[in-house]
Design an enzyme around this catalytic site. Sequence first.
Site, short mmCIF file in Angstrom:
data_model
loop_
_atom_site.label_atom_id
_atom_site.label_comp_id
_atom_site.label_asym_id
_atom_site.label_seq_id
_atom_site.Cartn_x
_atom_site.Cartn_y
_atom_site.Cartn_z
N GLU A 169 32.29 -36.19 -12.89
CA GLU A 169 33.61 -35.69 -12.46
C GLU A 169 33.56 -34.18 -12.15
O GLU A 169 34.52 -33.45 -12.41
CB GLU A 169 34.70 -36.08 -13.45
CG GLU A 169 34.75 -37.61 -13.56
CD GLU A 169 36.03 -38.19 -14.03
OE1 GLU A 169 37.08 -37.56 -13.86
OE2 GLU A 169 35.98 -39.31 -14.57
N THR B 168 30.64 -45.45 -12.49
CA THR B 168 31.06 -45.87 -13.83
C THR B 168 31.99 -47.07 -13.69
O THR B 168 32.86 -47.08 -12.81
CB THR B 168 31.81 -44.71 -14.55
OG1 THR B 168 30.98 -43.56 -14.53
CG2 THR B 168 32.14 -45.08 -15.99
N GLU C 279 28.96 -26.33 -12.91
CA GLU C 279 28.89 -25.35 -11.82
C GLU C 279 30.08 -25.55 -10.87
O GLU C 279 30.70 -24.56 -10.42
CB GLU C 279 27.55 -25.50 -11.05
CG GLU C 279 26.32 -25.10 -11.87
CD GLU C 279 26.01 -26.03 -13.06
OE1 GLU C 279 26.26 -27.25 -12.97
OE2 GLU C 279 25.53 -25.53 -14.10
#
Length: 380
Positions: free
Chosen positions: A363, A158, A367
């Site tokens: 991030e 990103t 899970e």
Amino acid sequence: MNVDLTEEQRQVRDLCRKFADEELKPHARKWDQEHRFPAEAVRKLAEMGLLAVAVPAEWGGAGMDNMCYALAMEEISRGCASTGVTMSVNNSLYCDPVMKFGTPEQKRKWLKPFTAGEKLGAFALTEPMSGSDAAEMRTVAVKQGDAYVLNGAKNFITNGPQADAILVFAMTDRPKGHKGISAFLVPTDAKGFSRGKPDEKVGIRASGTCSVFFEDLVVPAADRLGGEGDGFKVAMATLDGGRIGIAAQALGIARAALEEARAYAKDRKAFGQPIANFQAIQFMLADMATEVDAARLLIWRAAAMKDKGVRFSAEAAMAKLYASEMAERVTSRAIQIHGGYGYTTEYDAERHWRDSRITEIYEGTSEIQRVVIAANILKD
Ligand code: CAA
């Protein structure tokens, strides 16, 4: 935890809400459709101090607390989720670790221009073959005299297409496993640095994402952030804070969807009356509002703990897990309330749903958040 906001926190929230209403919301659909990075909006965020909200003023930040950061992220993401993640990465994943682990010389070089908005930062941990298992990275940094030679590839970065510097994690001593990882501050104009073409994504399409490559890129040892072998802990501690930012991004997206669904329900008529009069719609709105508020409380708790300086890994994971999954449910219900119009690009409901989806992945996937929470519950 005090849920009454301070005067400063209220002011930041109100300022960001106004900015989002006036400068982000009116353009967000077009930016998404054109995959256009909101450069002008990001420049204005910098002027407002929003690219380094919780960095002390002596280093050019706004000098506010992490509650202010969470409030700002919610409001900005409510206006435009792509702008939200751009802001989040510069704050949480770049400035925060440089502030926390950098020497004064490193802060002068690698922090000040990034708090001032002259430059934009990014964070490179993920690789094509290592996402959740972050310690499995293949990128290497080999020590040669007073420098390291970096080789490898990172993906899904990103801010990658726009970044002026990237915090890069690389193996300096593979046999040591996660204790053999180190962190480096790498300028994107360095020889040996290159980028892939921007990724085509389902959502947050106005934010830039790409792969980055390092080929015999020489990094001076002075640009290593933290000690040799400390990189994994730098990454994990950084992601704890980042997860508060992404949780707040998810919250902002969900709130936008809720507000628009409410307005639509009061306006749209069926069977001779506004659909908001029907209990089927009312119950959906009631559930959406309850979940939005529950997420906010989890986020505020994690932010308040970060401000207190106590370990908040599990609380940040809970906030991100709940807020991201909540955002997918709430944005999906918003489409349902809009009926067929919700499935068209004439309304923003579909964009909010698409934007929400990544918050369950980046991030740390849902899970991984459950792994972090469970480890905390089961320890000792
Ligand atoms: N803070 C400080 N140290 C930490 C920590 C934290 N939050 N979490 C773990 N550590 C330390 C541990 O104490 C341990 O240290 P010791 O060896 O000295 O005891 C060490 O790190 C290893 O810990 P674990 O054994 O728990 O590590 P693990 O290999 O089992 O993995 C994990 C842990 C939670 C699965 C981790 O790999 C993880 O979080 N994975 C997900 C990665 C991730 O979130 N990637 C997102 C990419 S960034 C992104 O998306 C940015 C973007 O563009 C928006």
